[in-house]
Design a protein around this motif. Sequence first.
Motif, mmCIF file in Angstrom:
data_model
loop_
_atom_site.group_PDB
_atom_site.id
_atom_site.type_symbol
_atom_site.label_atom_id
_atom_site.label_comp_id
_atom_site.label_asym_id
_atom_site.label_seq_id
_atom_site.Cartn_x
_atom_site.Cartn_y
_atom_site.Cartn_z
ATOM 1 N N MET A 94 -44.203 3.112 -41.690
ATOM 2 C CA MET A 94 -45.527 3.429 -41.173
ATOM 3 C C MET A 94 -46.309 4.210 -42.212
ATOM 4 S SD MET A 94 -43.627 6.238 -40.551
ATOM 5 C CE MET A 94 -42.658 5.816 -39.163
ATOM 6 N N PHE A 122 -43.540 10.039 -34.040
ATOM 7 C CA PHE A 122 -43.575 8.592 -34.232
ATOM 8 C C PHE A 122 -42.168 8.060 -34.031
ATOM 9 C CE2 PHE A 122 -43.472 4.599 -36.457
ATOM 10 C CZ PHE A 122 -44.730 4.057 -36.260
ATOM 11 N N PRO A 124 -40.226 4.793 -34.707
ATOM 12 C CA PRO A 124 -40.360 3.506 -35.395
ATOM 13 C C PRO A 124 -39.911 2.303 -34.566
ATOM 14 C CG PRO A 124 -39.324 5.110 -36.830
ATOM 15 C CD PRO A 124 -39.390 5.721 -35.462
ATOM 16 N N SER A 125 -39.074 2.524 -33.555
ATOM 17 C CA SER A 125 -38.598 1.395 -32.753
ATOM 18 C C SER A 125 -39.626 0.917 -31.734
ATOM 19 C CB SER A 125 -37.296 1.757 -32.041
ATOM 20 O OG SER A 125 -37.540 2.712 -31.025
ATOM 21 N N LYS A 126 -40.647 1.744 -31.448
ATOM 22 C CA LYS A 126 -41.611 1.314 -30.423
ATOM 23 C C LYS A 126 -43.066 1.698 -30.667
ATOM 24 C CE LYS A 126 -40.908 5.260 -27.390
ATOM 25 N NZ LYS A 126 -40.561 5.748 -26.087
ATOM 26 N N ASP A 127 -43.332 2.666 -31.519
ATOM 27 C CA ASP A 127 -44.710 3.134 -31.702
ATOM 28 C C ASP A 127 -45.428 2.360 -32.794
ATOM 29 O OD1 ASP A 127 -44.308 5.063 -29.754
ATOM 30 O OD2 ASP A 127 -43.831 6.641 -31.197
ATOM 31 N N SER A 128 -46.745 2.264 -32.631
ATOM 32 C CA SER A 128 -47.578 1.675 -33.681
ATOM 33 C C SER A 128 -48.501 2.720 -34.299
ATOM 34 C CB SER A 128 -48.405 0.508 -33.125
ATOM 35 O OG SER A 128 -49.234 0.956 -32.075
ATOM 36 N N THR A 129 -48.635 3.877 -33.645
ATOM 37 C CA THR A 129 -49.447 4.968 -34.179
ATOM 38 C C THR A 129 -48.759 6.298 -33.900
ATOM 39 O OG1 THR A 129 -50.712 5.197 -32.129
ATOM 40 C CG2 THR A 129 -51.628 3.729 -33.804
ATOM 41 N N TRP A 130 -49.200 7.319 -34.605
ATOM 42 C CA TRP A 130 -48.706 8.676 -34.399
ATOM 43 C C TRP A 130 -49.258 9.217 -33.094
ATOM 44 C CZ3 TRP A 130 -45.147 10.879 -37.529
ATOM 45 C CH2 TRP A 130 -44.964 10.321 -38.793
ATOM 46 N N SER A 131 -48.465 10.021 -32.379
ATOM 47 C CA SER A 131 -48.890 10.652 -31.128
ATOM 48 C C SER A 131 -48.886 12.165 -31.297
ATOM 49 C CB SER A 131 -47.928 10.296 -29.987
ATOM 50 O OG SER A 131 -47.915 8.921 -29.760
#
Length: 166
Positions: A94, A122, A124-131
Motif C-alpha cells: 500500500m 491498515f 493488508p488482507s482486507k483494507d484498501s485505505t488507511w483508517s
Amino acid sequence: DGSNPELILKTIKPVGYHCWIDSSRVALFILGEPVTLQLVDIQTEKATIIDTNIGRSLHKIPGKESFTYVQKLNDTTWFINEYDLNLHKGKRLMQTLAGSEDYVWTGTVIILMGQQSKLYSFDPSKDSTWSEIADFSQYNIQNIKRLAVSQDGSRIAFVANDEATK
C-alpha cells in the motif's frame, strides 16, 4: 552477559537501520547514494541487494516468512513493500500516508502508522485505505514518528513533537 563485545558483521557498513529476520539473516538499511536494502547472511556476510531508495522502517511480518520496508519512488510517493523470503521477490502492499515513513506491525498483522497528531491502521488482507483510529491533538501531540508495539500487543509507544516544540 555484556562481556567481550564484538561486531556481528565486520565487512558490511555503514548500517543505518536493521531488522532481524531469524537467527542467521538480517535485513539492513545501508547508507550511501542511493541507500540500499540488503539481506545478509550473518555467518558468511553474503549480502543481496533487494532494493534502493528505501526508508528507515524495516519490519518482520508476524507469522510470515516476509518482511516489509518503505520504497521511496520520489520525494512524495512512498509505498510499503513486502519481500517474501521463500520466493525471493517483493510486492507492493500500500501507499504510505503522505510524508510518513515510520510504521509498525501489530501481533494481529495490522499496520499502524502516524501522521501529524493521528494514528492510522491498515489491514493488508482486507483494507484498501488507511483508517484513523486515534487523534492525539487534544494532548498537543504533533508529528508522530517512530512507533513500537509491546510483544503482547497491549501497548503502543511513539515519538512525536508537542505543539510547544514545533
